[in-house]
Design a protein around this motif. Structure first.
Motif, PDB file in Angstrom:
ATOM      1  N   TYR A 257       3.128   4.569  -1.177  1.00 35.02           N
ATOM      2  CA  TYR A 257       3.888   5.120  -0.323  1.00 35.02           C
ATOM      3  C   TYR A 257       5.052   6.701  -0.917  1.00 35.02           C
ATOM      4  CZ  TYR A 257       9.862   3.873   0.123  1.00 35.02           C
ATOM      5  OH  TYR A 257      11.148   4.842   0.255  1.00 35.02           O
ATOM      6  N   ARG A 258       4.776   7.546   0.307  1.00 39.38           N
ATOM      7  CA  ARG A 258       5.854   8.714   0.488  1.00 39.38           C
ATOM      8  C   ARG A 258       4.334   9.805   0.211  1.00 39.38           C
ATOM      9  NH1 ARG A 258      12.282   7.657   0.453  1.00 39.38           N
ATOM     10  NH2 ARG A 258      12.103   6.423   2.718  1.00 39.38           N
ATOM     11  N   ASP A 259       5.336  10.312  -1.261  1.00 40.44           N
ATOM     12  CA  ASP A 259       4.321  11.408  -1.990  1.00 40.44           C
ATOM     13  C   ASP A 259       3.769  10.491  -3.959  1.00 40.44           C
ATOM     14  OD1 ASP A 259       6.687  11.955  -3.024  1.00 40.44           O
ATOM     15  OD2 ASP A 259       7.190  13.472  -2.793  1.00 40.44           O
ATOM     16  N   ARG A 260       3.737   9.392  -3.413  1.00 39.57           N
ATOM     17  CA  ARG A 260       3.864   8.350  -5.217  1.00 39.57           C
ATOM     18  C   ARG A 260       2.169   8.351  -4.901  1.00 39.57           C
ATOM     19  NH1 ARG A 260       8.682   8.255  -2.945  1.00 39.57           N
ATOM     20  NH2 ARG A 260      10.368   8.298  -4.739  1.00 39.57           N
ATOM     21  N   ARG A 261       1.665   9.776  -5.508  1.00 42.09           N
ATOM     22  CA  ARG A 261       0.137   9.295  -5.397  1.00 42.09           C
ATOM     23  C   ARG A 261      -0.186   8.550  -6.320  1.00 42.09           C
ATOM     24  NH1 ARG A 261      -0.706  10.660  -0.310  1.00 42.09           N
ATOM     25  NH2 ARG A 261       0.530  12.894   0.322  1.00 42.09           N
ATOM     26  N   PRO A 262      -1.536   7.644  -6.143  1.00 39.53           N
ATOM     27  CA  PRO A 262      -2.800   7.028  -7.324  1.00 39.53           C
ATOM     28  C   PRO A 262      -2.209   8.258  -8.822  1.00 39.53           C
ATOM     29  CG  PRO A 262      -3.348   7.417  -5.831  1.00 39.53           C
ATOM     30  CD  PRO A 262      -2.508   7.953  -5.253  1.00 39.53           C
ATOM     31  N   TYR A 263      -2.292   9.569  -8.827  1.00 35.67           N
ATOM     32  CA  TYR A 263      -2.983  10.436  -9.954  1.00 35.67           C
ATOM     33  C   TYR A 263      -1.986  10.779 -10.522  1.00 35.67           C
ATOM     34  CZ  TYR A 263      -2.730  13.281  -5.841  1.00 35.67           C
ATOM     35  OH  TYR A 263      -2.260  14.309  -4.673  1.00 35.67           O
TER      36      TYR A 263
ATOM     37  N   GLY B 112       5.887  11.278 -10.989  1.00 38.58           N
ATOM     38  CA  GLY B 112       5.262  10.579 -11.838  1.00 38.58           C
ATOM     39  C   GLY B 112       5.377   9.530 -11.776  1.00 38.58           C
ATOM     40  N   HIS B 113       4.697   8.850 -10.710  1.00 36.88           N
ATOM     41  CA  HIS B 113       4.050   7.252 -10.859  1.00 36.88           C
ATOM     42  C   HIS B 113       3.903   7.100  -9.213  1.00 36.88           C
ATOM     43  CE1 HIS B 113       8.530   6.495  -8.287  1.00 36.88           C
ATOM     44  NE2 HIS B 113       8.035   5.428  -8.399  1.00 36.88           N
ATOM     45  N   TRP B 114       2.554   6.356  -9.325  1.00 36.95           N
ATOM     46  CA  TRP B 114       1.724   5.325  -7.947  1.00 36.95           C
ATOM     47  C   TRP B 114       3.185   4.057  -7.364  1.00 36.95           C
ATOM     48  CZ3 TRP B 114      -0.190   0.730  -7.484  1.00 36.95           C
ATOM     49  CH2 TRP B 114      -0.321   0.530  -6.267  1.00 36.95           C
ATOM     50  N   CYS B 115       3.074   4.030  -6.241  1.00 33.54           N
ATOM     51  CA  CYS B 115       3.759   3.046  -5.024  1.00 33.54           C
ATOM     52  C   CYS B 115       3.483   2.764  -4.241  1.00 33.54           C
ATOM     53  CB  CYS B 115       5.318   3.690  -5.339  1.00 33.54           C
ATOM     54  SG  CYS B 115       6.816   2.215  -4.695  1.00 33.54           S
ATOM     55  N   PRO B 116       2.891   1.472  -3.926  1.00 26.20           N
ATOM     56  CA  PRO B 116       2.359   1.129  -2.647  1.00 26.20           C
ATOM     57  C   PRO B 116       3.493   1.458  -1.636  1.00 26.20           C
ATOM     58  CG  PRO B 116       2.906  -0.919  -4.015  1.00 26.20           C
ATOM     59  CD  PRO B 116       3.296   0.053  -5.082  1.00 26.20           C
ATOM     60  N   GLN B 117       2.714   1.143   0.134  1.00 23.00           N
ATOM     61  CA  GLN B 117       3.276   1.113   0.870  1.00 23.00           C
ATOM     62  C   GLN B 117       4.477   0.457   1.008  1.00 23.00           C
ATOM     63  OE1 GLN B 117       3.684   3.923   3.550  1.00 23.00           O
ATOM     64  NE2 GLN B 117       5.230   3.279   4.383  1.00 23.00           N
ATOM     65  N   ALA B 118       3.997  -0.819   0.612  1.00 20.74           N
ATOM     66  CA  ALA B 118       4.657  -1.857   1.019  1.00 20.74           C
ATOM     67  C   ALA B 118       5.217  -3.839  -0.309  1.00 20.74           C
ATOM     68  CB  ALA B 118       4.397  -3.609   1.660  1.00 20.74           C
TER      69      ALA B 118
ATOM     70  N   ARG C  42       0.680  -8.269  -1.719  1.00 20.50           N
ATOM     71  CA  ARG C  42       0.303  -8.569  -3.022  1.00 20.50           C
ATOM     72  C   ARG C  42      -1.079  -7.709  -2.885  1.00 20.50           C
ATOM     73  NH1 ARG C  42       4.761  -9.814  -6.004  1.00 20.50           N
ATOM     74  NH2 ARG C  42       5.600 -11.106  -5.618  1.00 20.50           N
ATOM     75  N   ILE C  43      -1.337  -7.242  -1.839  1.00 22.65           N
ATOM     76  CA  ILE C  43      -2.945  -7.797  -2.371  1.00 22.65           C
ATOM     77  C   ILE C  43      -3.384  -5.239  -2.517  1.00 22.65           C
ATOM     78  CG2 ILE C  43      -4.210  -9.136  -1.028  1.00 22.65           C
ATOM     79  CD1 ILE C  43      -4.010  -7.538   1.831  1.00 22.65           C
ATOM     80  N   ASP C  44      -2.184  -4.797  -2.673  1.00 19.73           N
ATOM     81  CA  ASP C  44      -2.375  -3.732  -2.398  1.00 19.73           C
ATOM     82  C   ASP C  44      -2.680  -3.396  -4.343  1.00 19.73           C
ATOM     83  OD1 ASP C  44      -1.197  -1.549  -0.781  1.00 19.73           O
ATOM     84  OD2 ASP C  44       1.060  -2.812  -0.512  1.00 19.73           O
ATOM     85  N   TYR C  45      -3.899  -2.399  -4.518  1.00 23.20           N
ATOM     86  CA  TYR C  45      -4.267  -2.417  -5.321  1.00 23.20           C
ATOM     87  C   TYR C  45      -4.270  -0.293  -6.057  1.00 23.20           C
ATOM     88  CZ  TYR C  45      -8.334  -0.617  -2.904  1.00 23.20           C
ATOM     89  OH  TYR C  45      -9.330   0.135  -1.837  1.00 23.20           O
ATOM     90  N   HIS C  46      -4.601  -0.579  -7.728  1.00 21.57           N
ATOM     91  CA  HIS C  46      -4.893   0.883  -7.956  1.00 21.57           C
ATOM     92  C   HIS C  46      -6.027   0.935  -8.658  1.00 21.57           C
ATOM     93  CE1 HIS C  46      -4.145   4.077 -10.996  1.00 21.57           C
ATOM     94  NE2 HIS C  46      -3.359   4.808 -10.358  1.00 21.57           N
ATOM     95  N   GLN C  47      -6.914   2.110  -8.405  1.00 22.80           N
ATOM     96  CA  GLN C  47      -8.034   2.273  -8.522  1.00 22.80           C
ATOM     97  C   GLN C  47      -9.110   3.350  -9.528  1.00 22.80           C
ATOM     98  OE1 GLN C  47     -11.080   0.613  -6.101  1.00 22.80           O
ATOM     99  NE2 GLN C  47     -12.908   1.332  -6.711  1.00 22.80           N
TER     100      GLN C  47
END
Length: 86
Positions: free
Chosen positions: A29-35, A46-52, A56-61
């Protein structure tokens, strides 16, 4: 004993041990990168956020270079010291 080895952190907080390129997500979502999800991260938001928020199937790996046993996971909200474990 094997127990002390199992209780050591695997180093995700340190970008020198786990580079940003090894942290991915199914969506962003926007500039909320996984790292940006590392503990005490101050880059970006300072955080990651999924698009939607309702998908419930979004993931961080995190891709590790070798197999690791994970016995606990700690998470942190944005710019706070509130931690959760599961």
């Amino acid at each position: 004993s094997i127990l002390p080895e199992l209780s050591e952190p695997i180093g995700v907080v340190d970008p020198n041990l786990v580079p940003d390129s090894r942290m991915i997500a199914s969506s962003i979502y926007r500039d909320r990168r996984p790292y940006y999800s590392r503990f005490d991260e101050t880059r970006g938001v300072g955080h990651w956020c999924p698009q939607a928020s309702k998908n419930r199937i979004d993931y961080h790996q995190v891709h590790m270079e070798s197999a690791s046993s994970v016995c606990a996971v700690a998470t942190q909200g944005t710019y706070t010291s509130h931690y959760s474990t599961s």
